[in-house]
Design a protein around this motif. Structure first.
Motif, mmCIF file in Angstrom:
data_model
loop_
_atom_site.group_PDB
_atom_site.id
_atom_site.type_symbol
_atom_site.label_atom_id
_atom_site.label_comp_id
_atom_site.label_asym_id
_atom_site.label_seq_id
_atom_site.Cartn_x
_atom_site.Cartn_y
_atom_site.Cartn_z
ATOM 1 N N ARG A 246 0.779 -1.255 -0.006
ATOM 2 C CA ARG A 246 0.030 -0.003 0.141
ATOM 3 C C ARG A 246 0.907 1.231 -0.001
ATOM 4 N NH1 ARG A 246 -2.520 2.919 4.519
ATOM 5 N NH2 ARG A 246 -4.072 4.280 3.699
ATOM 6 N N ILE A 257 -4.577 5.000 -1.954
ATOM 7 C CA ILE A 257 -5.402 3.910 -1.792
ATOM 8 C C ILE A 257 -5.555 3.435 -0.541
ATOM 9 C CG2 ILE A 257 -5.597 1.260 -2.405
ATOM 10 C CD1 ILE A 257 -5.594 3.127 -4.812
ATOM 11 N N SER A 258 -6.918 3.128 -0.046
ATOM 12 C CA SER A 258 -7.026 3.024 1.575
ATOM 13 C C SER A 258 -6.989 1.441 1.845
ATOM 14 C CB SER A 258 -8.616 3.542 1.874
ATOM 15 O OG SER A 258 -9.462 2.704 1.147
ATOM 16 N N ALA A 261 -9.946 -0.583 1.250
ATOM 17 C CA ALA A 261 -10.341 -0.919 -0.340
ATOM 18 C C ALA A 261 -9.371 -2.155 -0.548
ATOM 19 C CB ALA A 261 -9.853 0.385 -1.133
ATOM 20 N N LEU A 262 -8.256 -2.242 -0.155
ATOM 21 C CA LEU A 262 -7.341 -3.524 -0.555
ATOM 22 C C LEU A 262 -7.943 -4.744 0.179
ATOM 23 C CD1 LEU A 262 -3.697 -2.229 -0.009
ATOM 24 C CD2 LEU A 262 -5.105 -2.363 -2.194
ATOM 25 N N ARG A 265 -10.971 -5.729 -1.993
ATOM 26 C CA ARG A 265 -10.446 -6.272 -3.184
ATOM 27 C C ARG A 265 -10.054 -7.734 -2.872
ATOM 28 N NH1 ARG A 265 -10.502 -8.699 -6.910
ATOM 29 N NH2 ARG A 265 -9.414 -8.241 -9.067
ATOM 30 N N ASP A 318 -11.715 -1.442 -9.294
ATOM 31 C CA ASP A 318 -10.482 -1.618 -8.973
ATOM 32 C C ASP A 318 -10.034 -0.926 -7.452
ATOM 33 O OD1 ASP A 318 -10.438 1.042 -9.361
ATOM 34 O OD2 ASP A 318 -9.288 0.789 -11.352
ATOM 35 N N ALA A 319 -8.967 -0.915 -7.194
ATOM 36 C CA ALA A 319 -8.433 -0.380 -5.723
ATOM 37 C C ALA A 319 -9.026 1.202 -5.723
ATOM 38 C CB ALA A 319 -6.993 -0.443 -5.270
ATOM 39 N N GLU A 320 -8.881 1.878 -6.882
ATOM 40 C CA GLU A 320 -8.839 3.255 -6.763
ATOM 41 C C GLU A 320 -10.421 3.567 -6.796
ATOM 42 O OE1 GLU A 320 -7.320 5.550 -9.844
ATOM 43 O OE2 GLU A 320 -5.026 5.108 -9.283
ATOM 44 N N LEU A 322 -12.770 1.618 -5.600
ATOM 45 C CA LEU A 322 -13.244 1.067 -4.242
ATOM 46 C C LEU A 322 -12.921 2.094 -3.263
ATOM 47 C CD1 LEU A 322 -12.093 -2.545 -4.346
ATOM 48 C CD2 LEU A 322 -14.536 -1.839 -4.104
ATOM 49 N N THR A 323 -11.621 2.731 -3.198
ATOM 50 C CA THR A 323 -11.328 3.773 -2.036
ATOM 51 C C THR A 323 -12.266 5.081 -2.316
ATOM 52 O OG1 THR A 323 -8.985 3.199 -2.299
ATOM 53 C CG2 THR A 323 -9.497 5.476 -1.657
#
Length: 432
Positions: A246, A257-258, A261-262, A265, A318-320, A322-323
């Motif tokens: 991260r 990225i939070s 969020a990871l 994912r 994606d992660a972005e 989701l964040t």
């Protein structure tokens, strides 16, 4: 000649049949525009503003703050037409909570003879209270605080708030209630009479109605406990590499990225491998219904109680993305502006109880889902790494699951895959 139109509490959707008036945003005599919010109500799903589909002059309001109204009950009447001080005469046709044909304009007040126009607008600090005149109501942080004081017979004018400029906070009211109990004084409610509370040597117990969001949560959790035979398994994982990954992502530029969020994912990747846990049980048909999409709920604690906002189609983000969605929904939960649609329809829940400073938990499944992943705090701990004792960033992961949809082998496999992704984020590359 003006025409008087009646505006009724609209169909709120999502199976909601009633709402409680929390705060009126207009008074009799006010001029309102089409789709201007006129009342703040609390349903079993959220705290929302109700826009009026007519423009004109408010001639009557129905229901005091704290009153519960069924869908279809009159809210207010509006005089529309040439005498409505230039107000729009056409209705918007929109009667759904949370939607409007345009941005609501600033509130316009009728100035009565002998009065002067207010010199300052409402507070800009995000609170629900208002700065009012010296001979009017005392400023409080939210209408719920005012109601708590009213129900327990507290005179707010006798209190000094600890907030900015003397703003009365919920903590101030609760402190006053505890002080009254300690001194043996009994507060007589001034609102609707309630059943007498059991008494003891310590005084009168505080009775808090289970309604609105808290009542809905209570009903849902009770149903989950009654209907779902749940079980929990857990594992400790070394999150050092995930934290490093991260940090590397956020050092490369672009939106940050939070961590949640990871984790989300990782959840969606695990559910693709173990779809049994992204399901619901239809007992009437005696079937387990596996779902082909992941609407990811996440637990959020607010002043009005626990809510579970939903990230739609989390498996396709994606992660972005989701964040950004987690941030938007979290802010909406904090301000009480989540819509009923944003609080329903989740298929799996992520519960990050580590934010409360705890390591583990055995949560109650969010009915009618089949499982919930719990994440504790990430803290430095002794850990055997590559054959040697080292200090690593360790997290406890738990999975509470409906034993009707799978056995321990599937649940354990899901949790082990999640732990492997936390320990070795490169594992996720196989599913991207």
């Amino acid at each position: 000649m003006a025409q008087v139109l009646e505006f009724k509490l609209p169909d709120l959707g999502e199976g909601l049949t009633e709402a409680e008036i929390v705060r009126w945003l207009v008074e009799v005599g006010d001029v309102v525009a089409v789709d201007q919010p006129v009342v703040e109500v609390e349903t079993a799903k959220a705290l929302v503003d109700v826009p009026c589909p007519y423009g004109g002059v408010i001639t009557a309001r129905f229901g005091e703050e704290g009153t519960e109204l069924p869908v279809g009950a009159p809210l207010l009447t509006v005089a529309v037409g040439p005498t409505a001080s230039g107000a729009e005469t056409e209705g918007s046709g929109n009667v759904l909570v949370g939607y409007g044909t345009s941005e609501a304009p600033a509130r316009r007040r009728r100035v009565r003879p002998g009065q002067t126009a207010p010199s300052a607008p409402r507070e800009a600090n995000g609170s629900s209270g208002t700065r009012e005149t010296a001979d009017g109501p005392v400023p409080v942080i939210s209408p719920l605080v005012r109601r708590l004081a009213r129900q327990n017979g507290l005179d707010l004018k006798e209190m000094t708030g600890s907030g900015p400029d003397g703003l009365i906070l919920r903590a101030d009211v609760e402190y006053a209630l505890r002080a009254a109990e300690a001194q043996g004084r009994t507060a007589e409610p001034t609102a609707t009479p309630q059943a007498p509370a059991p008494t003891s040597a310590a005084g009168t117990a505080l009775r808090i109605p289970l309604k609105g969001i808290r009542g809905a949560v209570a009903d849902k959790l009770s149903r989950s406990r009654r209907e779902i035979p749940d079980a929990t398994c857990w594992v400790d994982a070394d999150a050092t590499e995930l934290m490093r990954a991260r940090a590397a992502m956020n050092a490369s530029g672009g939106p940050k990225i939070s961590l949640v969020a990871l984790l989300a994912r990782i959840c969606t990747a695990a559910l693709a491998r173990f779809p049994e846990l992204n399901s619901t049980v239809d007992m009437e048909a005696r079937e387990v219904v596996q779902l082909d999409h992941v609407h990811l709920g996440f637990a959020a604690q607010t002043e009005r109680g626990l809510v579970v906002p939903v990230v739609r189609d989390a498996h396709a983000r994606d992660a972005e993305a989701l964040t950004a969605e987690f941030a938007r929904l979290t802010e909406a939960a904090r301000t009480g502006s989540l819509t009923p649609g944003e609080l329903t329809g989740s298929t799996f829940t992520l519960n990050n109880y580590g934010v409360f400073g705890v390591d583990g938990s055995t949560p109650i499944i969010n009915h009618p889902e089949a499982a919930m992943l719990g994440v504790g705090r990430i803290v430095p701990k002794p850990w055997v790494h590559e054959g040697e004792l080292a200090v690593r960033q360790v997290v406890q992961l738990s999975l509470t699951f409906d034993h009707r949809v799978c056995d321990g082998g599937t649940a354990g496999g899901f949790l082990r895959y999640v732990a492997d992704c936390v320990e070795q984020p490169a594992v996720l590359l196989r599913t991207l």
